[in-house]
Design an enzyme around this catalytic site. Structure first.
Site, PDB file in Angstrom:
ATOM      1  N   ARG A  62      14.596   9.248  -7.787  1.00 55.12           N
ATOM      2  CA  ARG A  62      13.633   9.502  -6.714  1.00 55.12           C
ATOM      3  C   ARG A  62      13.512  10.987  -6.406  1.00 55.12           C
ATOM      4  O   ARG A  62      12.450  11.485  -6.019  1.00 55.12           O
ATOM      5  CB  ARG A  62      14.060   8.722  -5.469  1.00 55.12           C
ATOM      6  N   HIS A  66      10.132  13.117  -5.674  1.00 50.53           N
ATOM      7  CA  HIS A  66       9.891  13.873  -4.448  1.00 50.53           C
ATOM      8  C   HIS A  66       9.656  15.352  -4.741  1.00 50.53           C
ATOM      9  O   HIS A  66       8.917  16.012  -4.012  1.00 50.53           O
ATOM     10  CB  HIS A  66      11.072  13.700  -3.499  1.00 50.53           C
ATOM     11  N   ASP A  67      10.296  15.854  -5.770  1.00 50.06           N
ATOM     12  CA  ASP A  67      10.070  17.240  -6.157  1.00 50.06           C
ATOM     13  C   ASP A  67       8.648  17.419  -6.667  1.00 50.06           C
ATOM     14  O   ASP A  67       7.919  18.317  -6.233  1.00 50.06           O
ATOM     15  CB  ASP A  67      11.073  17.658  -7.225  1.00 50.06           C
ATOM     16  N   VAL A  70       5.460  17.394  -4.253  1.00 48.52           N
ATOM     17  CA  VAL A  70       5.281  18.502  -3.311  1.00 48.52           C
ATOM     18  C   VAL A  70       5.391  19.809  -4.101  1.00 48.52           C
ATOM     19  O   VAL A  70       6.424  20.106  -4.680  1.00 48.52           O
ATOM     20  CB  VAL A  70       6.344  18.476  -2.202  1.00 48.52           C
ATOM     21  N   ASP A  74       8.855  21.841  -9.515  1.00 50.03           N
ATOM     22  CA  ASP A  74       9.345  23.227  -9.524  1.00 50.03           C
ATOM     23  C   ASP A  74      10.740  23.374  -8.930  1.00 50.03           C
ATOM     24  O   ASP A  74      11.193  24.496  -8.672  1.00 50.03           O
ATOM     25  CB  ASP A  74       8.373  24.140  -8.779  1.00 50.03           C
ATOM     26  N   ASN A  93      12.964  13.000   3.051  1.00 54.40           N
ATOM     27  CA  ASN A  93      13.971  13.432   2.072  1.00 54.40           C
ATOM     28  C   ASN A  93      15.407  13.320   2.582  1.00 54.40           C
ATOM     29  O   ASN A  93      16.344  13.596   1.830  1.00 54.40           O
ATOM     30  CB  ASN A  93      13.702  14.882   1.644  1.00 54.40           C
ATOM     31  N   HIS A 191      10.927   0.841  -8.221  1.00 53.51           N
ATOM     32  CA  HIS A 191      11.515   0.101  -7.109  1.00 53.51           C
ATOM     33  C   HIS A 191      12.371  -1.057  -7.584  1.00 53.51           C
ATOM     34  O   HIS A 191      12.895  -1.802  -6.761  1.00 53.51           O
ATOM     35  CB  HIS A 191      10.411  -0.427  -6.189  1.00 53.51           C
ATOM     36  N   THR A 192      12.504  -1.191  -8.872  1.00 52.71           N
ATOM     37  CA  THR A 192      13.415  -2.212  -9.385  1.00 52.71           C
ATOM     38  C   THR A 192      14.867  -1.830  -9.149  1.00 52.71           C
ATOM     39  O   THR A 192      15.763  -2.646  -9.333  1.00 52.71           O
ATOM     40  CB  THR A 192      13.168  -2.448 -10.888  1.00 52.71           C
ATOM     41  N   ASP A 242      15.247  -4.673  -4.887  1.00 55.42           N
ATOM     42  CA  ASP A 242      15.110  -5.726  -5.899  1.00 55.42           C
ATOM     43  C   ASP A 242      16.376  -6.589  -5.796  1.00 55.42           C
ATOM     44  O   ASP A 242      17.353  -6.368  -6.514  1.00 55.42           O
ATOM     45  CB  ASP A 242      14.996  -5.094  -7.286  1.00 55.42           C
ATOM     46  N   SER A 245      19.406  -7.319  -8.306  1.00 63.30           N
ATOM     47  CA  SER A 245      19.189  -6.552  -9.536  1.00 63.30           C
ATOM     48  C   SER A 245      18.973  -5.078  -9.235  1.00 63.30           C
ATOM     49  O   SER A 245      18.323  -4.377 -10.009  1.00 63.30           O
ATOM     50  CB  SER A 245      17.986  -7.123 -10.303  1.00 63.30           C
ATOM     51  N   ASP A 250      14.972  -3.062 -14.655  1.00 59.81           N
ATOM     52  CA  ASP A 250      14.354  -4.168 -15.392  1.00 59.81           C
ATOM     53  C   ASP A 250      12.958  -4.436 -14.837  1.00 59.81           C
ATOM     54  O   ASP A 250      12.447  -3.685 -14.003  1.00 59.81           O
ATOM     55  CB  ASP A 250      15.233  -5.423 -15.358  1.00 59.81           C
TER      56      ASP A 250
END
Length: 324
Positions: A62, A66-67, A70, A74, A93, A191-192, A242, A245, A250
């Site tokens: 993630r 997030h980098d 925005v 970089d 963040n 989001h798994t 998830d 899992s 997956d």
């Protein structure tokens, strides 16, 4: 891409739009001549970390999202501010974890190849390697990014997409960064893995429209399960995105969303567009025949957003601060 926390606990997309790079200057094997052991160094440390603490895979993946969302990819999410006004200090963040892993990798890379490899490139490599470590896809990472020198809290607030985003906001947010509708649904598949705090979706359970109601798009049986884990007013408890899992990359995320069990409104929103709905239905019914390849392809595209190359930016010696 809440925590999206992919996008994975992100804040609302504002009007700030930056130039979209098409990956000029990036290519696979960029450091092959000057730092031939780079990927082995990164992979070795990453493997050790995830073996010891597998829950770090999701926040490290993630972190790259997030980098990139925005100011582009970089490394600006890594910068620290004495006055707590950098991107990492923005509310979306605050749930990021694993910064010490990036620092550990950077220190090892600096020892082997001083002043050569950017923190932005390390983020991209770590994102790939943590995904692979939890049985996800492997893709060739384009490299050659430079590090930015600016990190502003408010830009994270206005340019990250929230878990409450509807399908129009999601599509607009991705397209403004050169990513397609397919990239949206593919990268949402991240989001798994991972977890979320109850605060990110509690309104769906207790006060969806301000009338003490529930989100009608959420499976009623799932609502009952979530209420047991997130009682009214609970801001701190965590839930697997998830269930059962969350430590394995997956295709089960798509099955959950198809059954109206996506944790965030941004997950449920994928059912409100023909292209995104068709993709998640196909992957869930066919057991994800193309998901891994598609995910790698979309990650490469995402890794090209707003990159600094050539004489732009710098190679930070320490990821948390600019060079002086």
């Amino acid at each position: 891409m809440a925590s999206l926390n992919f996008f994975f606990k992100l804040a609302f997309l504002g009007c700030f739009v930056f130039g979209i790079a098409k990956g000029q200057g990036l290519y696979v094997g960029y450091y092959k001549a000057k730092c031939p052991n780079l990927e082995n160094i990164v992979r070795g440390i990453t493997s050790q970390v995830i073996h010891r603490a597998p829950t770090l895979a999701a926040p490290l993946l993630r972190m790259h999202f997030h980098d990139c969302f925005v100011r582009g990819c970089d490394g600006s999410v890594l910068l620290e501010s004495p006055k707590k006004q950098a991107e990492k200090d923005a509310f979306p963040n605050l749930s990021l974890r694993g910064f010490e892993v990036i620092d550990q990798v950077k220190a090892a890379v600096e020892k082997a190849c001083p002043n050569l490899v950017s923190c932005a490139d390390i983020l991209a490599l770590v994102a790939r390697d943590v995904t692979f470590e939890i049985l996800g896809p492997y893709w060739d990472v384009e490299l050659g990014r430079k590090d930015g020198k600016v990190s502003i809290l408010n830009e994270a607030l206005t340019n990250l997409i929230p878990p409450s985003a509807n399908i129009n906001a999601l599509i607009q947010g991705f397209q403004s960064r050169g990513l397609s509708v397919k990239d949206l649904v593919v990268l949402s598949g991240s989001h798994t893995i991972g977890i979320s705090h109850c605060s990110s979706f509690a309104n769906r359970l207790y006060n969806f429209t301000g009338r003490n109601d529930v989100d009608p798009s959420l499976d009623p049986r799932y609502i009952l399960e979530l209420k047991k884990k997130c009682p009214p007013g609970d801001q701190n408890s965590i839930v697997e995105m998830d269930p059962g899992s969350s430590l394995k990359f997956d295709v089960s995320y798509y099955t959950l969303v198809s059954k109206r069990r996506g944790l965030f409104e941004s997950d449920a929103a994928l059912l409100n567009n023909q292209e995104t709905r068709d993709y998640l239905t196909y992957q869930s019914i066919r057991n994800g025949p193309t998901f891994f390849k598609d995910f790698g392809d979309s990650m490469v595209k995402m890794g090209r957003i707003g990159v600094l190359t050539g004489k732009a930016g710098e190679i930070r010696k320490i990821c948390t601060k600019v060079n002086y």
